[in-house]
Design an enzyme around this catalytic site. Structure first.
Site, PDB file in Angstrom:
ATOM      1  NE  ARG A   1      -4.428  -1.375   1.383  1.00 45.19           N
ATOM      2  CZ  ARG A   1      -5.333  -1.910   2.165  1.00 45.19           C
ATOM      3  NH1 ARG A   1      -5.247  -1.768   3.477  1.00 45.19           N
ATOM      4  NH2 ARG A   1      -6.353  -2.581   1.662  1.00 45.19           N
TER       5      ARG A   1
ATOM      6  CG  ASP B   1     -13.868   8.117   4.672  1.00 42.03           C
ATOM      7  OD1 ASP B   1     -14.585   7.129   4.910  1.00 42.03           O
ATOM      8  OD2 ASP B   1     -12.648   8.016   4.414  1.00 42.03           O
TER       9      ASP B   1
HETATM   10  C1  SAM Z   1     -14.819  -0.166   4.090  1.00 43.59           C
HETATM   11  S1  SAM Z   1     -15.158   1.552   4.116  1.00 43.59           S
HETATM   12  C2  SAM Z   1     -16.792   1.559   4.803  1.00 43.59           C
HETATM   13  C3  SAM Z   1     -17.737   2.464   4.051  1.00 43.59           C
HETATM   14  C4  SAM Z   1     -19.202   2.446   4.504  1.00 43.59           C
HETATM   15  N1  SAM Z   1     -19.342   2.854   5.886  1.00 43.59           N
HETATM   16  C5  SAM Z   1     -19.829   1.095   4.313  1.00 43.59           C
HETATM   17  O1  SAM Z   1     -20.091   0.374   5.294  1.00 43.59           O
HETATM   18  O2  SAM Z   1     -20.094   0.716   3.155  1.00 43.59           O
HETATM   19  C6  SAM Z   1     -14.136   2.065   5.501  1.00 43.59           C
HETATM   20  C7  SAM Z   1     -13.875   3.553   5.521  1.00 43.59           C
HETATM   21  O3  SAM Z   1     -13.370   3.921   6.801  1.00 43.59           O
HETATM   22  C8  SAM Z   1     -12.530   5.038   6.636  1.00 43.59           C
HETATM   23  N2  SAM Z   1     -11.678   5.214   7.828  1.00 43.59           N
HETATM   24  C9  SAM Z   1     -10.670   4.419   8.260  1.00 43.59           C
HETATM   25  N3  SAM Z   1     -10.111   4.934   9.373  1.00 43.59           N
HETATM   26  C10 SAM Z   1     -10.781   6.071   9.658  1.00 43.59           C
HETATM   27  C11 SAM Z   1     -10.657   7.064  10.674  1.00 43.59           C
HETATM   28  N4  SAM Z   1      -9.713   6.987  11.633  1.00 43.59           N
HETATM   29  N5  SAM Z   1     -11.513   8.115  10.649  1.00 43.59           N
HETATM   30  C12 SAM Z   1     -12.467   8.206   9.677  1.00 43.59           C
HETATM   31  N6  SAM Z   1     -12.632   7.297   8.688  1.00 43.59           N
HETATM   32  C13 SAM Z   1     -11.793   6.246   8.680  1.00 43.59           C
HETATM   33  C14 SAM Z   1     -11.753   4.699   5.368  1.00 43.59           C
HETATM   34  O4  SAM Z   1     -11.173   5.844   4.763  1.00 43.59           O
HETATM   35  C15 SAM Z   1     -12.834   4.027   4.505  1.00 43.59           C
HETATM   36  O5  SAM Z   1     -13.408   4.935   3.605  1.00 43.59           O
END
Ligand code: SAM
Length: 273
Positions: free
Chosen positions: A37, A143
């Site tokens: 990554r 996000d």
């Molecule tokens: C797999 S996606 C989930 C999207 C949506 N909630 C769903 O269930 O379809 C996970 C998201 O969490 C975000 N994320 C990870 N760590 C985070 C943090 N510390 N604060 C905010 N967002 C975060 C990532 O950028 C990513 O877009």
């Protein structure tokens, strides 16, 4: 292009800094995932190895910009419209009923919204009820990833995002364009996007109080102490009795006593005590 290898010491140093900053935890089995990554970031910053990259992240005067870039490559942004729909049904029945009865605006926060499919699904489902107008809804979407938010702000989606979308919803709320679809303007205007790190308690505290928070499919990236910290901070952003929706694979049952779990035939969610 040859791959730059990560040593164990470099892996441990980088993963600790990443966990501290964003909560995202790479366990011992994920050394090569992190290596792959971060390849593009090493190239972009012209670092020769991971040790130099880590030093750059921790000491360079312009390190904050690089942390912003890093946030877009650390996590899977996988999401799609109408994901885990049973929970959304709870929103358009129970949560909506309570808000309408109280006479207040309905306040919802999609806290890891990725590329926007989750908040836009919430908006579409609320419009489908015909019981509430857009002006009576405050729908925030945040996000960590600037790239994901950029994509959300275009409102343009391709086939994979529609894998669980009923065809009549595509027909009603989207406009075809060059192999994909634009979401319609009324739905697009309903969601207010901004960047937020869920580990940043001060930012969470400024979000105000909500009827429901969606934090789906993100706690799986955090270790237990971080999960606890995040969901406990959410308690301050929920009204008493407010709803917390997590992903299917996520549970906080033994993590905190600030919430009451609710288990129905179709969905599991939590209510703030
Ligand atoms: C797999 S996606 C989930 C999207 C949506 N909630 C769903 O269930 O379809 C996970 C998201 O969490 C975000 N994320 C990870 N760590 C985070 C943090 N510390 N604060 C905010 N967002 C975060 C990532 O950028 C990513 O877009």
């Amino acid at each position: 292009m040859s791959t730059i290898a990560i040593s164990e010491a470099e892996f441990l140093a980088l993963r600790d800094s990443i966990r501290e900053r964003f909560g995202i935890f790479y366990d011992d089995t994920k050394q090569f995932l992190l290596q792959s990554r971060l390849q593009t970031r090493l190239l972009k910053t012209r670092m020769q190895d991971f040790h130099s990259y880590h030093r750059f992240l921790t000491t360079a005067p312009d390190r904050e910009a690089e942390w912003g870039e890093l946030a877009s490559v650390l996590c899977n942004n996988e999401t799609y419209f109408f994901r885990e729909r049973a929970q959304l049904e709870v929103l358009v029945t129970d949560v909506l009923d309570e808000a309408l009865k109280s006479g207040r605006r309905l306040r919802i926060w999609s806290s890891a919204c990725s590329t926007g499919e989750e908040p836009f699904t919430i908006a579409m489902m609320l419009m489908e009820t015909r019981r509430i107008a857009p002006a009576a809804i405050a729908l925030k979407a945040t996000d960590l990833s600037p790239r994901a938010l950029e994509k959300a702000s275009t409102g343009f989606y391709r086939e994979l995002s529609f894998r669980a979308t009923p065809p009549e919803m595509v027909q009603k709320y989207f406009r075809p364009f060059e192999g994909g679809f634009f979401i319609n303007d009324e739905i697009k205007r309903m969601a207010e996007f901004s960047r937020m790190n869920l580990l940043d308690a001060r930012s969470v505290a400024t979000m105000g109080v909500h009827d429901a928070i969606f934090c789906r499919n993100v706690l799986i990236y955090f270790d237990k102490p971080t999960q606890k910290r995040v969901v406990e901070a959410f308690a301050g952003a929920l009204r008493p009795g407010g709803y917390l929706f997590l992903g299917h694979a996520e549970s906080i049952m033994r993590l905190t006593d600030l919430y009451e779990p609710v288990v129905t035939a179709k969905a599991i969610y939590y209510r703030r005590k």
